[in-house]
Each structure stands twice: as structure tokens, then as C-alpha cells.
Design an enzyme around this catalytic site. Sequence first.
Site: not given
Length: 133
Positions: A46-49
Site C-alpha cells: 500500500g506504499c508507493q515507496s
Amino acid sequence: MNSDRLIKNFSRCIDWEDKYLYIISLGEKFACLPPEEQVPGNAISGCQSKVWITVNVVDGKIELAGNSDAALVKGLVAMVIIVLSGKTPDQLLETDIKKIFADMGLALQLTPARNQGLESMIRTIYSQVQALS
């Protein structure tokens, strides 16, 4: 460093540019998960990074460690670690970290993607701590 010190230091920053620099500096100091622990099992979805967080119990208290491949996100990981580490599982679960961050004005300054990633980190940690209880 504890959450009171974090909030105090954060409030001393003059503007959001200073606050971002402070967040990034926190990441350099407090988000230090070794490469061998940056594995899929510790990844936060759920994190872009790329973000990795470990949750362990040491002497009855939660110890968090984490890292990210992005400087600002690494700082957000550090903030989560500072606020939640060192608490018993019950204390951690009673901590309203979202309110703490909202009171700091953090959510209003982050992009929707960063807010979603921060929410994923928090949700994952609380879920893992609940499973330990």
C-alpha cells in the site's frame, strides 16, 4: 527520543520546508533496518515507496525497526517508530497515532499517496501487535 520530544521539536520548525527537512533527518537517525531484514515478509503493502517494518517484543515491550527507499518516507517510518516503540502491546494499541499526527498537521501536508502509505504502515503494525496479544 520519545513522542513528546518529537512533537516539541516538530512544532519548533518554522515552516513546512523545515518540517520536511526535520522528518528526513529523523529517517537518517531512526529508520535503520538492516538489508537482510528488508525482505518481502517485512514489506508494507500500500506504499508507493518500498517500506519494511519489523515488530518484535523485547522484555514485554514492542520494538519496531524499519526503513524505506525514499528519504521522506523513511522519516515517516522513523516518526512511527518513535511514537510506538517501547510501549507494551496494550499501550501501543491504546495509542491514537493518527490523532497525534493529525494534531501535528502532518496529514494535511502529505500527498494522498503518502497518507495512504502512512495509513498502511500504521494498520500493519497495529494488526501485528494485536496478533501478539
